[in-house]
Scaffold this motif. Structure first.
Motif, PDB file in Angstrom:
ATOM      1  N   VAL A   5      -7.155   5.579 -15.873  1.00 20.45           N
ATOM      2  CA  VAL A   5      -5.970   4.803 -15.543  1.00 20.45           C
ATOM      3  C   VAL A   5      -5.883   3.527 -16.366  1.00 20.45           C
ATOM      4  CG1 VAL A   5      -4.797   3.547 -13.695  1.00 20.45           C
ATOM      5  CG2 VAL A   5      -5.843   5.758 -13.227  1.00 20.45           C
ATOM      6  N   ALA A   6      -7.014   2.834 -16.528  1.00 16.70           N
ATOM      7  CA  ALA A   6      -7.007   1.573 -17.274  1.00 16.70           C
ATOM      8  C   ALA A   6      -6.492   1.774 -18.689  1.00 16.70           C
ATOM      9  CB  ALA A   6      -8.401   0.968 -17.295  1.00 16.70           C
ATOM     10  N   ALA A   7      -7.012   2.795 -19.374  1.00 11.71           N
ATOM     11  CA  ALA A   7      -6.592   3.056 -20.744  1.00 11.71           C
ATOM     12  C   ALA A   7      -5.116   3.415 -20.808  1.00 11.71           C
ATOM     13  CB  ALA A   7      -7.436   4.172 -21.344  1.00 11.71           C
ATOM     14  N   LYS A   8      -4.644   4.175 -19.837  1.00  9.56           N
ATOM     15  CA  LYS A   8      -3.222   4.539 -19.809  1.00  9.56           C
ATOM     16  C   LYS A   8      -2.350   3.310 -19.653  1.00  9.56           C
ATOM     17  CE  LYS A   8      -3.943   9.171 -17.847  1.00  9.56           C
ATOM     18  NZ  LYS A   8      -3.759  10.015 -16.634  1.00  9.56           N
ATOM     19  N   LEU A   9      -2.770   2.390 -18.801  1.00 11.50           N
ATOM     20  CA  LEU A   9      -1.973   1.179 -18.593  1.00 11.50           C
ATOM     21  C   LEU A   9      -1.983   0.289 -19.831  1.00 11.50           C
ATOM     22  CD1 LEU A   9      -2.956   0.343 -14.915  1.00 11.50           C
ATOM     23  CD2 LEU A   9      -0.745   1.194 -15.734  1.00 11.50           C
ATOM     24  N   VAL A  10      -3.141   0.193 -20.494  1.00 10.85           N
ATOM     25  CA  VAL A  10      -3.206  -0.590 -21.729  1.00 10.85           C
ATOM     26  C   VAL A  10      -2.242  -0.023 -22.762  1.00 10.85           C
ATOM     27  CG1 VAL A  10      -4.678  -1.187 -23.693  1.00 10.85           C
ATOM     28  CG2 VAL A  10      -5.525  -1.465 -21.366  1.00 10.85           C
ATOM     29  N   LEU A  53       0.862  -1.183   0.000  1.00 10.11           N
ATOM     30  CA  LEU A  53       0.000   0.000   0.000  1.00 10.11           C
ATOM     31  C   LEU A  53       0.896   1.230   0.000  1.00 10.11           C
ATOM     32  CD1 LEU A  53      -2.972   1.028   0.341  1.00 10.11           C
ATOM     33  CD2 LEU A  53      -2.545   1.028   2.800  1.00 10.11           C
ATOM     34  N   VAL A  54       0.763   2.066  -1.030  1.00  8.44           N
ATOM     35  CA  VAL A  54       1.613   3.257  -1.144  1.00  8.44           C
ATOM     36  C   VAL A  54       0.744   4.480  -1.375  1.00  8.44           C
ATOM     37  CG1 VAL A  54       3.545   1.920  -2.070  1.00  8.44           C
ATOM     38  CG2 VAL A  54       1.948   3.005  -3.635  1.00  8.44           C
ATOM     39  N   ASP A  55       1.274   5.652  -1.006  1.00  6.85           N
ATOM     40  CA  ASP A  55       0.587   6.918  -1.237  1.00  6.85           C
ATOM     41  C   ASP A  55       0.851   7.400  -2.658  1.00  6.85           C
ATOM     42  OD1 ASP A  55      -0.504   7.087   1.303  1.00  6.85           O
ATOM     43  OD2 ASP A  55       1.269   8.096   2.127  1.00  6.85           O
ATOM     44  N   GLN A  56      -0.159   7.986  -3.248  1.00  5.10           N
ATOM     45  CA  GLN A  56       0.002   8.538  -4.589  1.00  5.10           C
ATOM     46  C   GLN A  56       0.918   9.750  -4.537  1.00  5.10           C
ATOM     47  OE1 GLN A  56      -3.662   9.538  -6.565  1.00  5.10           O
ATOM     48  NE2 GLN A  56      -2.652  10.975  -7.955  1.00  5.10           N
ATOM     49  N   SER A  57       1.866   9.799  -5.493  1.00  4.07           N
ATOM     50  CA  SER A  57       2.747  10.956  -5.566  1.00  4.07           C
ATOM     51  C   SER A  57       2.782  11.559  -6.968  1.00  4.07           C
ATOM     52  CB  SER A  57       4.175  10.569  -5.146  1.00  4.07           C
ATOM     53  OG  SER A  57       4.677   9.542  -5.992  1.00  4.07           O
ATOM     54  N   LYS A  58       2.678  10.713  -8.008  1.00  2.00           N
ATOM     55  CA  LYS A  58       2.802  11.204  -9.379  1.00  2.00           C
ATOM     56  C   LYS A  58       1.570  10.931 -10.232  1.00  2.00           C
ATOM     57  CE  LYS A  58       7.811  10.334  -9.403  1.00  2.00           C
ATOM     58  NZ  LYS A  58       8.899   9.606 -10.095  1.00  2.00           N
ATOM     59  N   GLY A  59       0.584  10.303  -9.681  1.00  2.00           N
ATOM     60  CA  GLY A  59      -0.541   9.835 -10.480  1.00  2.00           C
ATOM     61  C   GLY A  59      -0.612   8.327 -10.385  1.00  2.00           C
ATOM     62  N   VAL A  60      -1.812   7.780 -10.443  1.00  2.00           N
ATOM     63  CA  VAL A  60      -1.993   6.349 -10.210  1.00  2.00           C
ATOM     64  C   VAL A  60      -1.312   5.520 -11.287  1.00  2.00           C
ATOM     65  CG1 VAL A  60      -3.701   4.506 -10.005  1.00  2.00           C
ATOM     66  CG2 VAL A  60      -4.138   6.720  -8.943  1.00  2.00           C
ATOM     67  N   ALA A  61      -1.558   5.835 -12.564  1.00  2.00           N
ATOM     68  CA  ALA A  61      -0.970   5.048 -13.643  1.00  2.00           C
ATOM     69  C   ALA A  61       0.556   5.105 -13.588  1.00  2.00           C
ATOM     70  CB  ALA A  61      -1.472   5.541 -14.991  1.00  2.00           C
TER      71      ALA A  61
END
Length: 310
Positions: A142-147, A100-108
């Protein structure tokens, strides 16, 4: 790549991510792998903590902090429950990690950074999650970015079909297609799972056409022979991995108006639960993020689990 064959599973605590855990629990070949259940929590913007000019603001800030801690507690408990469910399904406790980490730059970007900093073999995501979370819109955000961007790691998009351990693997004779076959062989090695090796042709080959009489017919014959050779090679790769020959079927679908549509129709008709594809097809060009057929399959097949192999 480490021999541990670690898999990163993105989890956000939504109902759909519970289905992701159901998928992980149901898919037996994963049970010998190292699994990391991963969540990026979105902290409250710093601006909220600057509201300290009056008593009302101080109360508001304390409430915001309490909410943030409450959200972390909720997702931590969710991850622990998911881990226990996996253990009950047959996973070894030592093979499951929680991160579990804190968001720093964006989820993707955070997910991509986690992959690049660790030796993961695969990434598991789902098309849609809760708002402002890991997969906020169906194949958007996020999903589209990861794809699009996770083009260096096998990407598993978990679906909702019942797991029957029946894979439909697209074979087109391309290097990307063969990488998909080898990935399938590695994942399914020494199992009794069923695999359909499927090739799609737009043209139709008939026995009545004599070779050398019609250039278009000759081209169709050449393509048919090429696909037959690719299917033979793919089957050899799978059998060498310990998959019984009688659990492997090969099929060439001819006269398809849409190759993506024909592949989906074949997977539905045979009741496969997973479609496996190379990220790029015959045009194996670095500047193309993803081939047309994989893109169509991903957006049109919401119930199937999709394996997208770089």
């Amino acid at each position: 790549m480490s021999d541990e064959k670690k898999i990163l599973v993105t989890i956000d605590g939504s109902k759909r991510s519970k289905r992701t855990i159901d998928y992980i629990c149901s898919f037996k070949p994963f049970r010998d792998r190292k699994i990391t259940l991963f969540n990026i929590t979105t902290p409250v913007p710093e601006a909220y903590y600057d509201l300290t000019r009056d008593a009302f603001s101080n109360i508001s800030v304390s409430q915001v902090k309490a909410w943030e801690m409450g959200q972390k507690t909720i997702i931590t408990e969710f991850l622990k429950e998911a881990r226990q469910k996996m253990i009950a399904a047959g996973y070894k406790a030592d093979n499951i990690d929680i991160k579990l980490v804190d968001q720093s730059k964006g989820v993707a970007r955070g997910i991509l950074e986690e992959i690049k900093n660790n030796e993961y073999q695969s990434l598991v995501i789902r098309r849609k999650g809760r708002d402002n979370s890991i997969l906020s819109v169906a194949m958007g955000g996020v999903a589209a970015k990861l794809v699009e961007k996770a083009d260096f790691i096998p990407l598993i998009i978990a679906g909702t079909r019942e797991i029957r351990h029946y894979q439909c693997v697209a074979v087109d004779g391309s290097p990307g297609g063969m990488r998909a076959v080898r990935y399938t062989a590695d994942m399914m090695a020494n199992t009794n799972c069923r695999i359909l090796l499927c090739s799609i042709m737009r043209t139709t080959v008939t026995d009545s056409v004599t070779q050398g009489k019609d250039p278009f017919a000759d081209l169709a014959l050449w393509a048919h022979d090429k696909l037959n050779s690719a299917l033979f090679e793919a089957k050899e790769i799978l059998t060498q991995a310990g998959i019984p020959e009688d659990r492997i079927e090969t099929r060439i679908v001819q006269g398809a108006q849409s190759r993506a549509g024909a592949l989906l129709d074949t997977a539905r008709a045979t009741q496969c639960d997973t479609i496996v594809m190379g990220r790029r097809g015959m045009s194996d060009v670095e500047s193309f993020d993803m081939g047309r057929i994989p893109r169509k399959i991903i957006y049109a097949s919401r119930k199937f689990t999709i394996w997208l192999i770089p």
